[in-house]
Design an enzyme around this catalytic site. Structure first.
Site, PDB file in Angstrom:
ATOM      1  N   ILE A 232       0.840  -1.213   0.000  1.00  0.00           N
ATOM      2  CA  ILE A 232       0.000   0.000   0.000  1.00  0.00           C
ATOM      3  C   ILE A 232       0.867   1.252   0.000  1.00  0.00           C
ATOM      4  O   ILE A 232       0.619   2.191  -0.779  1.00  0.00           O
ATOM      5  CB  ILE A 232      -0.949   0.036   1.224  1.00  0.00           C
TER       6      ILE A 232
ATOM      7  N   ASP B 130      10.622   2.618   6.278  1.00  0.00           N
ATOM      8  CA  ASP B 130      10.235   1.232   6.493  1.00  0.00           C
ATOM      9  C   ASP B 130      11.293   0.601   7.377  1.00  0.00           C
ATOM     10  O   ASP B 130      12.462   1.006   7.342  1.00  0.00           O
ATOM     11  CB  ASP B 130      10.146   0.479   5.151  1.00  0.00           C
TER      12      ASP B 130
ATOM     13  N   ARG C  42      -9.177  -9.762  10.089  1.00  0.00           N
ATOM     14  CA  ARG C  42      -8.292  -8.647  10.451  1.00  0.00           C
ATOM     15  C   ARG C  42      -7.868  -8.724  11.918  1.00  0.00           C
ATOM     16  O   ARG C  42      -6.798  -8.292  12.304  1.00  0.00           O
ATOM     17  CB  ARG C  42      -9.005  -7.316  10.164  1.00  0.00           C
TER      18      ARG C  42
ATOM     19  N   ASN D 198       0.328  -6.227  15.186  1.00  0.00           N
ATOM     20  CA  ASN D 198       0.271  -4.856  14.674  1.00  0.00           C
ATOM     21  C   ASN D 198       0.172  -3.811  15.790  1.00  0.00           C
ATOM     22  O   ASN D 198       0.665  -2.686  15.643  1.00  0.00           O
ATOM     23  CB  ASN D 198      -0.870  -4.712  13.662  1.00  0.00           C
TER      24      ASN D 198
ATOM     25  N   THR E 227      -3.028   0.630   9.190  1.00  0.00           N
ATOM     26  CA  THR E 227      -2.723  -0.705   9.716  1.00  0.00           C
ATOM     27  C   THR E 227      -3.974  -1.342  10.328  1.00  0.00           C
ATOM     28  O   THR E 227      -4.704  -0.698  11.079  1.00  0.00           O
ATOM     29  CB  THR E 227      -1.620  -0.577  10.794  1.00  0.00           C
ATOM     30  N   ASN E 228      -4.198  -2.601  10.030  1.00  0.00           N
ATOM     31  CA  ASN E 228      -5.364  -3.335  10.534  1.00  0.00           C
ATOM     32  C   ASN E 228      -5.081  -4.032  11.858  1.00  0.00           C
ATOM     33  O   ASN E 228      -3.925  -4.379  12.117  1.00  0.00           O
ATOM     34  CB  ASN E 228      -5.786  -4.401   9.499  1.00  0.00           C
TER      35      ASN E 228
ATOM     36  N   HIS F 200     -14.620  -1.496  10.600  1.00  0.00           N
ATOM     37  CA  HIS F 200     -14.058  -2.045   9.353  1.00  0.00           C
ATOM     38  C   HIS F 200     -13.794  -3.533   9.586  1.00  0.00           C
ATOM     39  O   HIS F 200     -12.652  -3.978   9.695  1.00  0.00           O
ATOM     40  CB  HIS F 200     -12.772  -1.299   9.012  1.00  0.00           C
TER      41      HIS F 200
END
Ligand code: A3D
Length: 331
Positions: free
Chosen positions: A12, A32, A88, A95, A117-118, A173
C-alpha cells in the site's frame, strides 16, 4: 509544499507514494523497517517522476521514524497484512506492537496522522491514545475504501456507471460493517423500490463486507493495495488542500450516536487541514441503527485486548524528545 511521511512502504505504501507523484507541491518521506528497501523505492519513484514528466516531486527515504515528526501528514501503514483465511483481528497483537513503537517514535509530532494498519479502528484508537494530540489529528482510513467497494458492487448488480453513485458505510471495518442501502444515490436520486430489491437479492451487503477477504483469497498472499492506496490519497489531499470534504473515516467518537465514546469507528466527518474538524452523525433508521450499535460493540473486546499496550506506555513515562526532522531524511 506539504510534507507527507509514509511509515511502511510495502504494497500500500509503495502504491500510495507512486500515486502521489502526480500531485504538485508535495514532498514524500518514506520509512520502512527495511531501510534499504525504502531507499530503493525512493530512488525508483524519483526516476519514475522524471520519466512520467511529473517534474520535481521530491521523494526521500528516512533512516528513522523520528525523522518524519515534522511532516504535515504521516500515514502509518506499517504492519502485517492478512493472508487467506485470516480475519483482520488475527493481526491485532503483532500490529499493536508495531503501531505502539511507531507512536512512541512520533510522540511530540504536530502532524495529522492517518492510520491504515489493521484492524484499523482499534489501531486508530491506540494511536490516538498514545499520541494524545488535539481532537481529530489521528484518523483511520476504512470507509472510503468500503464505499468504493459498495459502489462497485451496486454498479455491477444494477448495471449502472459506478462513478454516478454515492453511498455510505458506517461502523467497524470488519465483517459487521454497515453499508447503508438507504444512503445510495444514483446521480443524486434515491433508488426505486425495484432497484433496492435487486440489490438485496444480489447480496450487495455481503459483497461489500467480503470485498477485502475476496481479494485476499484471489491474491493468495497479502491483501488489497491499489484501492486502499487511492482511498488514503483521497484523505491526504483533503487534509493538505484543506478541502473540508465530507468523508467517512474512523475516528474516536465523542458521545455521538447516542453516547458512543472511547472507541474509533467509521462515521462521516469533515476532513481538512489538521484532520477531522467535525463528526457528522449519519441519520439512520431504527434497524440500521441497531446494526450500527452491534458493529460498534464488536470493537469493545479488541479495545480491551490492547489495554496492555496503553499500560506499557504509561509505565514508560514521558518519552524523551529526540530531535528529529525531515532535514535528517536520507536519500
Ligand atoms: P505489506 O506489503 O506487508 O507492507 C507492510 C510494510 O510495513 C512492510 O514493508 C514492512 O516491512 C513494514 N513494517 C513492518 N513493521 C514496521 C515498522 N515497525 N516500522 C516501519 N515499517 C514496518 O502490507 P500492505 O501494505 O499490504 O498492508 C499494510 C497494512 O495495511 C496491513 O496491516 C493491512 O492489513 C492494512 N490494510 C488496511 C486496509 C484498510 O482498509 C484499513 C486495507 C488493506 C490493508
Amino acid at each position: 509544499m506539504a510534507k507527507i511521511g509514509i511509515v511502511g512502504v510495502g504494497n500500500i505504501g509503495g502504491a500510495l507514494a507512486h500515486s502521489l507523484l502526480s500531485e504538485p507541491n508535495l514532498q514524500l518521506y518514506l520509512y520502512d523497517v527495511k531501510i534499504s528497501m525504502a531507499k530503493g523505492k525512493a530512488k525508483d519513484l524519483r526516476q519514475a517522476a522524471v520519466i512520467s514528466g511529473h517534474g520535481p516531486t521530491a521523494v526521500y527515504a528516512a533512516n528513522d521514524v523520528k525523522d518524519l515528526k515534522e511532516c504535515d501528514v504521516v500515514v502509518v501503514i506499517a504492519g502485517l497484512a492478512r493472508q487467506p483465511g485470516m480475519d483482520r483481528r488475527a493481526l491485532l497483537h503483532a500490529n499493536a506492537e508495531i503501531v505502539s513503537g511507531v507512536a512512541t517514535a512520533l510522540k511530540g509530532t504536530e502532524a495529522t496522522v492517518v492510520v491504515v494498519t489493521n484492524p484499523v479502528d482499534t489501531m486508530t484508537y491506540l494511536m490516538t491514545r498514545l499520541l494524545d494530540l488535539p481532537f481529530g489529528r489521528v484518523v483511520g482510513m476504512a470507509s472510503v475504501l468500503d464505499e468504493g467497494r459498495f459502489c462497485s458492487a451496486i454498479a455491477k448488480i444494477l448495471n449502472v456507471d459506478a462513478s454516478s453513485l454515492t453511498a455510505c458505510v458506517v461502523g467497524a471495518h470488519n465483517d459487521s460493517m454497515v453499508p447503508l442501502i438507504s444512503s445510495i444515490r444514483w446521480g443524486g436520486l434515491p433508488l426505486s423500490p425495484d432497484q433496492v430489491d435487486r440489490l438485496v437479492i444480489g447480496g450487495v451487503i455481503e459483497q461489500t463486507r467480503r470485498g477485502g477477504a475476496n481479494i485476499v483469497q484471489l491474491l493468495g498472499s497479502g491483501s488489497a493495495y491499489y484501492g486502499p492506496a487511492e482511498a488514503v490519497k483521497r484523505m491526504v489531499l483533503a487534509i493538505t488542500r484543506d478541502e473540508n470534504r465530507l468523508v467517512r473515516c474512523s475516528v474516536v467518537l465523542q458521545g455521538e450516536y447516542a453516547g458512543v465514546t472511547d472507541l474509533s469507528c467509521g462515521t462521516p466527518v469533515v476532513l481538512g487541514c489538521q484532520g477531522v474538524k467535525e463528526i457528522v452523525e449519519y441519520p439512520m433508521s431504527p434497524e440500521e441503527f441497531s446494526l450500527f450499535q452491534r458493529s460498534v460493540d464488536s470493537l469493545k473486546d479488541e479495545r480491551a485486548l490492547i489495554q496492555t499496550y496503553l499500560d506499557a506506555s504509561i509505565a514508560m513515562g514521558p518519552v524523551e524528545m529526540v530531535s528529529g526532522g525531515v532535514g535528517n531524511a536520507k536519500v
